[in-house]
Design an enzyme around this catalytic site. Sequence first.
Site, PDB file in Angstrom:
ATOM      1  N   LYS A 177       0.853  -1.197   0.000  1.00  0.00           N
ATOM      2  CA  LYS A 177       0.000   0.000   0.000  1.00  0.00           C
ATOM      3  C   LYS A 177       0.886   1.243   0.000  1.00  0.00           C
ATOM      4  CE  LYS A 177      -3.995   1.982   2.488  1.00  0.00           C
ATOM      5  NZ  LYS A 177      -4.958   1.783   3.603  1.00  0.00           N
ATOM      6  N   SER A 205      -9.900   1.947   2.330  1.00  0.00           N
ATOM      7  CA  SER A 205      -8.920   2.687   1.557  1.00  0.00           C
ATOM      8  C   SER A 205      -7.857   1.794   0.904  1.00  0.00           C
ATOM      9  CB  SER A 205      -8.224   3.709   2.457  1.00  0.00           C
ATOM     10  OG  SER A 205      -7.445   3.054   3.442  1.00  0.00           O
ATOM     11  N   SER A 216     -10.449  -0.210   6.600  1.00  0.00           N
ATOM     12  CA  SER A 216      -9.810  -0.133   5.282  1.00  0.00           C
ATOM     13  C   SER A 216      -9.124  -1.389   4.786  1.00  0.00           C
ATOM     14  CB  SER A 216      -8.798   1.001   5.267  1.00  0.00           C
ATOM     15  OG  SER A 216      -9.463   2.199   5.008  1.00  0.00           O
TER      16      SER A 216
HETATM   17  N1  GLN Z   1     -13.684   4.436   5.634  1.00  0.00           N
HETATM   18  C1  GLN Z   1     -13.059   4.883   6.845  1.00  0.00           C
HETATM   19  C2  GLN Z   1     -12.653   6.324   6.707  1.00  0.00           C
HETATM   20  O1  GLN Z   1     -12.908   6.878   5.712  1.00  0.00           O
HETATM   21  C3  GLN Z   1     -11.900   4.002   7.207  1.00  0.00           C
HETATM   22  C4  GLN Z   1     -10.648   4.338   6.540  1.00  0.00           C
HETATM   23  C5  GLN Z   1      -9.485   3.520   7.005  1.00  0.00           C
HETATM   24  O2  GLN Z   1      -9.658   2.500   7.669  1.00  0.00           O
HETATM   25  N2  GLN Z   1      -8.298   3.988   6.682  1.00  0.00           N
HETATM   26  O3  GLN Z   1     -12.104   6.906   7.581  1.00  0.00           O
END
Ligand code: GLN
Length: 489
Positions: free
Chosen positions: A76, A153, A177
Site C-alpha cells: 500500500k 482505503s 480499510s
Molecule cells: N472508511 C473509513 C474512513 O474513511 C476508514 C478508513 C481507514 O480505515 N483507513 O475513515
Amino acid sequence: MIDLTITEALKKLKSGEISAVELTRAYLDRIEQYGKELNCYITVTPERAMADAAASDARYAAGTALPLDGIPIGMKDLFATRGIRTTAASRMLENFVPEYESTVSQKFIDSGTVLLGKTNLDEFAMGTFSKTSYFGAPVNPWQLENRLTAGGSSGGTTSAVASGLAIGGTGTDTGGSIRFPSAITGLVGMKPTYGLCSRWGCVAFASSLDTPGPIGRTVEDTALLLSAMAGHDPKDSTSSNKNFDFDGSLQPILNKSDKPLRIGIIKELMDVKISEDMKKLFESRIADLKSNGAEIVEVSIPNILDALAVYYIIAPAEASSNLARYDGMRYGLRVEGKDIYDTFKKTRAAGFGEEVQRRIIIGTAVLSSESYEVYFMQAARVRRMISESFNHAFTMCDLIVCPSSAGTALPLDSDLTPLEYYALDMFTVAMNLAGIPACSVPCGLAENGLPLGMQVVGKRFDDLKVLQLAKHIEQFAGIDNRPTKVMGK
Ligand code: GLN
C-alpha cells in the site's frame, strides 16, 4: 502461475519447480496487461522486482531461503519505501521519495518478498471506495465491465490481489480499510491487534487507530503475510512486545471434544439493515459453525451503534493534528505565497483533496476549546465503554462473528453523500476503537454473483485464534477466487 496461493507458490519455489524470476515475470506481465485498466498501482517497480527475484533464486540455490522468499507482493502506498516514491495517493506527496524504509516494508524485505510496486488507496487512507485518490480509483476485477469499487482505503491492494496483479499485499485499517475492501473483492483481510504491526514509517492518519495488516487470497496466505510483518519495533512507542506465533499452518479449532468453542453474535447489530444476501449467507455460516460443534451465544455491546459517531470525531481529530506537518516547508508540495502564511495556505489548499480538507476541518473543530469537552472527550469516553463492553463480551464467548459490510460492491460512480460513505463503516469501526483483531473472510457469493465477507473478531492478541476460525468459515463458504476465474482471463 498467477492462480497459485502463497502456500502453493512457496512449495514450488522450494522444490525448484518454478523460480522466483519466472513467478515475478508472470506478475509483471499481467501488470503490464491489466494494470492501467484496474488502476491498482500508483507506482510499479519492475527493476526492483526482478532484482529481488534474482536474489531470492540465489538464496534458494544456496539453501539460505528466507520464509517468504520469492513471493511477489504489492505494498500500500502509505508505507515509506526507501528510494521509491511514496505518495499516500495525495498531490501533497506526489513526488516524495523517502530516504528511509518503513518497519513493515523492511520486514517484508527481510522475509525475502519481491516488491512489485506501490498500490493505490484513498488519499491519506481517508475513504471507502479509494475514490479520493489523487491518481483516480482502482477498479474491482469482479464483473469488470460494471466498474465496481474495489473498496477503500486499501482498494489498490485488493484490486491487485483479486486480479492476480500481486499474490498478496499490505493494507492499513483505521476504521475498516483492510476488511471492507477485502470483503467485496472475495479476499481475506486481517486487521491485527493494535500494536502487533509497527506503524513506523507508515504515513499517519489517526495514530490511535491505524493498524497495518495483510490481505491475501486465503486465510493461510494472510497468516503467512502477518507473520512476516508482525513483531516488536522499538521505533514505534505503541508497538507491543507480543509476537504473532505462527508455525506455518492453522490448526482446526472446531469439533474439539473437550470444550465447545463459544461464538458470540452481537445483539445490537442484528437490527442493522443489511442485504438479504448478507443475511442469508451469514446465517448459513452460523449454521455451519453450529453443526460443527460451536456454541452460539448472544452478546451485547450496548454502545456499538455509537461507534460510527465516535470514530468520525476521533479519527478526524487525530488526522487534523497528524496532517499539520504538510506545510510546504520540509517535504512534499510547496506553492509559494506572498509570505509564509500565504505559502501554508496555498500549499495546503492545492495539496489536499476535498475529503482530506473536510476531515481536517472537522478535526480542528472538535479539538477547538469550545468543542473539546462536548465532542472529543465525550467520544473518548464512549470509546472506552465500547472497549470495555468487548472485554465483557469475551468473558462469555471465545470469538465474535459479524458481517463485514451490508452488501456487495457498489458501482464506482455511485453518488453517495459523505455521510452515506461514512455509514458504510458501520460494521468495522468498533474493532479499531477497541484495538482488537478482526479478520474479514469470504462467506459466499450473493445472488448477483459478487462476493460477501464476514468478520471474526477476537480478544487483544488472539490474532491466531481469529485466523483459525476464519479458516473454517473459508472452507464452509468455498468460494472460488482464483484471479483467472474472477477476471475470466
Ligand atoms: N472508511 C473509513 C474512513 O474513511 C476508514 C478508513 C481507514 O480505515 N483507513 O475513515
